[in-house]
Design an enzyme around this catalytic site. Structure first.
Site, short mmCIF file in Angstrom:
data_model
loop_
_atom_site.label_atom_id
_atom_site.label_comp_id
_atom_site.label_asym_id
_atom_site.label_seq_id
_atom_site.Cartn_x
_atom_site.Cartn_y
_atom_site.Cartn_z
N ASP A 164 0.06 -0.77 -4.72
CA ASP A 164 -1.02 -0.04 -5.72
C ASP A 164 -1.01 1.23 -6.43
O ASP A 164 -1.06 1.66 -7.62
CB ASP A 164 -2.50 -0.15 -4.85
N HIS A 165 -0.44 1.84 -5.23
CA HIS A 165 0.50 3.60 -7.01
C HIS A 165 1.75 4.03 -5.20
O HIS A 165 1.99 3.38 -4.74
CB HIS A 165 -0.46 4.58 -6.40
N CYS A 219 -6.26 4.73 -4.10
CA CYS A 219 -6.37 3.29 -3.29
C CYS A 219 -7.24 2.27 -4.56
O CYS A 219 -7.44 1.11 -5.05
CB CYS A 219 -5.92 2.94 -1.89
N ASP A 248 0.68 -1.26 0.05
CA ASP A 248 -0.28 -0.23 -0.06
C ASP A 248 0.87 1.57 -0.29
O ASP A 248 1.21 1.55 1.11
CB ASP A 248 -0.98 0.25 1.16
N ASP A 249 0.45 2.32 -0.86
CA ASP A 249 0.81 3.19 -1.11
C ASP A 249 2.45 3.16 -1.15
O ASP A 249 3.89 4.08 -0.92
CB ASP A 249 0.93 4.63 0.52
N HIS A 267 -9.45 -2.52 -1.91
CA HIS A 267 -9.92 -1.21 -1.03
C HIS A 267 -10.33 -1.11 -0.10
O HIS A 267 -11.56 -2.17 0.66
CB HIS A 267 -10.16 0.11 -1.89
#
Length: 496
Positions: free
Chosen positions: A312-313, A74, A34-35, A130
Site C-alpha cells: 500500500d506504500h 494506509c 502493509d507498509d 484500512h
C-alpha cells in the site's frame, strides 16, 4: 446434387452453427502487503533481504520496478486503489474517515463490487480496506464474504528500548511470538488457504488477502531473525545533511508522528534492531505468501487465476532522517507490484512507471469486463504483454491537499501546496540527496513534469483526522495545530 455432397454441406453447416465456447472468466487472487517498501529481492531495495516466494512469483510474471502508491498512508492509498480514484478526487487524505462516510463515495462501485456485479464470488481476509474504514454493520454488499482479519499480537511488555513520551503501542520490534502459528499473518494465510479449498466452483472468484507485516510492530519468531545476524545487518545509506536543501514545507507532511526520528534510534542504539526486525518481518510475511500460492497450485486453479501483489506504500528506515511513511520521496512511495497469470508474459521486468491506481482498470481489462470511464488509472495490459510497450503516464503520489510528486523513469518532481519544489534525477541520484529544483538548467524538465499535476485537489473530506495537514489562507495546520514560521522541525522528546 450428389447425396455425399449434401451430407458434407449439412455437417459443415452444423459445425459452423455450433456455439463458440470461450475460455472461462479468470479468477483473481489479490495479495496486499502493509507498509512494504522496495525491500524485496526482486526489487533490490536491500541487498540482504530474503523473499524467495515473492521473487519466484515475479520471475513467472511481470514485475513493475517503477511502481508507486497514490498516497503514503494506509487509508487514502487503499481507498484510491479500490475506488479507482485519486486522493485529490476522494478528499480522503488521513486515517479517517472511511470512504463510505464521504458523500460523493457512498454509492461508488468499488473494485470488488464491480466483480460481484459481473457474477464473481468475492472474499476478503486480513487487511484490504484500512482497518475500521468499513464498520462490520456496513459490510453487506462490499464483498460477498468477509473472513478474519486478526491484529498483530503484542507481548505484555514492549521489547524495543524506546522511552518516548506518548509512545504509540505499535512502535515496537523484536522476537515475538515463539510460534509462527500465533502470528496474525499465519492466521490470515490459513483463511485464504481454506477459502481456496471451499470457494464455489460454479462461478469465478476474487480472493483478496491482506498481510499485516512488515507494518509495525515488527515481530517475528527467532528463526526469521536468525536469517539476519545482528552484526551483519546493513543499514540504509543516509546523509547527515540530507534535509539541508529541502523546502521547509517538506517537513510539514510528517510534522509530528509516532514513528521515531533517526536521531532517536541512533541515540538509543535501536536503528540496527529496527532494520533487522523489518527484514525478519518481511521474510516471515513472504513465507505466508508462499503458503497461499502453494494452496492455489494445489487447488488446480493456478492456470486460470490472475495474481496481483501490491504494497500500500513504502516505509523509511532512517533515510531523510526519519522512519515511517508520510513523505513524497522514493522510500515512501515505491512499492511492490507483481502480476502473473493468464494473459501476462512471464519473466518480465517492466521499468515503465505504474500506479496502484492502475489495478482496477487492469483487472477489468484482463477479465474481459467493460472499461469504467470514471476510473482515473490506466490499464497495464500493454505492458503485461510486452514490458517495452510505451506508456505516456507517470506515477503520481499525493499526500494531503495539493502536495504531489510526479515520478517518471528518470525524474521525481515534487510540488508542495505553497509552491515550493524538489527535483531529483533518479538515474544519477537514486538516494535523492541532491535537490535540483533551483537549477535554472532544469526549468524545462520541471515544466514538462508539472503538466501532470492533478487538477482535482479536493479539500479534506468532513471528518478527516490523523496525519492530516491543511494549508488554508497560507497557514499550515498539522492535526488541528498551527505551525508557526519559527517553529523548529520537532524531534522526539525522550524521557530523561
Amino acid at each position: 446434387m450428389r447425396p455425399f455432397l449434401c451430407s458434407t454441406f449439412a455437417i459443415l453447416a452444423s459445425v459452423l452453427l455450433q456455439p463458440v465456447h470461450s475460455a472461462p472468466p479468470p479468477n483473481v487472487l489479490m495479495i496486499a502487503i502493509d507498509d512494504q517498501n522496495d525491500w524485496l529481492g526482486s526489487l533490490g531495495g536491500h541487498p540482504q533481504v530474503k523473499t524467495p516466494h515473492l521473487d519466484a512469483l515475479a520471475a513467472r510474471g511481470t514485475n513493475f520496478t517503477t511502481a508507486h502508491c497514490q498516497a503514503p498512508l494506509c487509508n487514502p492509498s487503499r481507498t484510491s486503489l479500490l475506488t479507482g480514484l485519486r486522493p485529490g478526487t476522494t478528499g480522503v487524505y488521513g486515517l479517517q474517515p472511511g470512504f463510505r462516510q464521504v458523500e460523493s463515495l457512498k454509492h461508488h462501485i468499488t473494485l470488488p463490487q464491480a466483480f460481484m456485479r459481473a457474477g464473481y464470488y468475492t472474499y476478503s481476509c486480513g487487511k484490504i480496506y484500512h482497518d475500521g474504514s468499513i464498520k462490520p454493520k456496513d459490510r453487506t454488499g462490499e464483498f460477498t464474504e468477509f473472513g478474519p482479519a486478526p491484529a498483530i499480537p503484542k507481548p505484555e511488555q514492549p521489547i524495543a528500548n524506546l522511552p518516548i513520551v506518548g509512545r504509540h503501542p505499535a512502535m515496537d520490534w523484536g522476537v515475538f511470538p515463539e510460534r509462527d502459528e500465533d502470528q496474525a499473518d499465519w492466521k490470515i494465510a490459513d483463511a485464504a488457504i481454506e477459502k481456496l479449498k471451499t470457494v464455489p466452483r460454479d462461478r469465478p472468484w476474487l480472493i483478496a488477502t491482506g498481510f499485516r507485516l512488515p507494518h509495525v510492530p515488527c515481530f517475528a519468531s527467532k528463526a526469521w531473525f536468525d536469517l539476519y545476524p545482528t552484526a551483519d545487518v546493513k543499514l540504509p545509506l543516509v546523509k547527515a545533511d540530507d534535509r539541508d536543501d529541502l523546502p521547509r514545507f517538506a517537513g510539514y507532511l510528517h510534522w509530528k508522528l509516532p514513528e521515531p526520528r533517526l536521531k532517536t534510534l541512533q541515540d538509543l542504539e535501536e536503528w540496527r534492531p529496527l532494520v533487522r526486525a523489518y527484514l525478519a518481518s518481511i521474510s516471515f510475511m513472504d513465507s505466508q505468501v508462499g503458503r497461499v500460492l502453494e494452496a492455489l497450485q494445489a487447488s488446480g486453479q493456478l492456470d486460470n487465476t490472475i495474481i496481483v501483489v501490491w504494497g500500500d506504500h513504502g516505509w523509511h528506515l532512517g533515510e531523510k532522517g526519519i522512519t515511517g511513511k508520510n513523505t513524497l520521496w522514493e522510500r515512501s512511495t515505491r512499492v511492490p507490484f507483481i502480476w502473473a497469470g493468464p494473459g501476462i508474459t512471464r519473466g518480465q521486468r517492466c521499468s515503465r512507471p505504474a500506479e496502484l491506481l492502475d489495478t482496477f482498470p487492469t483487472l477489468l481489462d484482463l477479465a474481459g469486463l467493460p472499461a469504467r470511464p470514471d476510473l482515473e488509472g490506466h490499464s497495464l495490459v500493454p505492458q503485461l504483454k510486452d514490458a517495452r510497450a510505451p506508456r505516456e503516464f507517470p506515477a503520481i503520489t499525493t499526500h494531503n491537499q495539493n502536495n504531489h510528486t510526479i515520478r517518471t523513469e528518470q525524474w521525481r518532481y515534487i510540488r508542495y501546496a505553497d509552491g515550493s519544489e524538489e527535483l531529483y534525477d533518479e538515474t544519477t541520484d537514486p538516494n535523492e540527496w541532491t535537490n535540483l529544483a533551483h537549477d535554472p538548467g532544469r526549468a524545462a524538465v520541471k515544466q514538462e513534469l508539472a503538466r501532470w499535476l492533478p487538477k482535482n485537489n479536493a479539500h479534506a473530506a468532513p471528518g478527516s483526522a490523523s496525519r492530516v495537514l491543511t494549508y488554508d489562507n497560507g497557514k499550515p495546520v498539522w492535526e488541528d495545530e498551527a505551525i508557526e514560521p519559527d517553529d523548529d522541525f520537532p524531534l522526539d522528546v525522550l524521557i530523561k
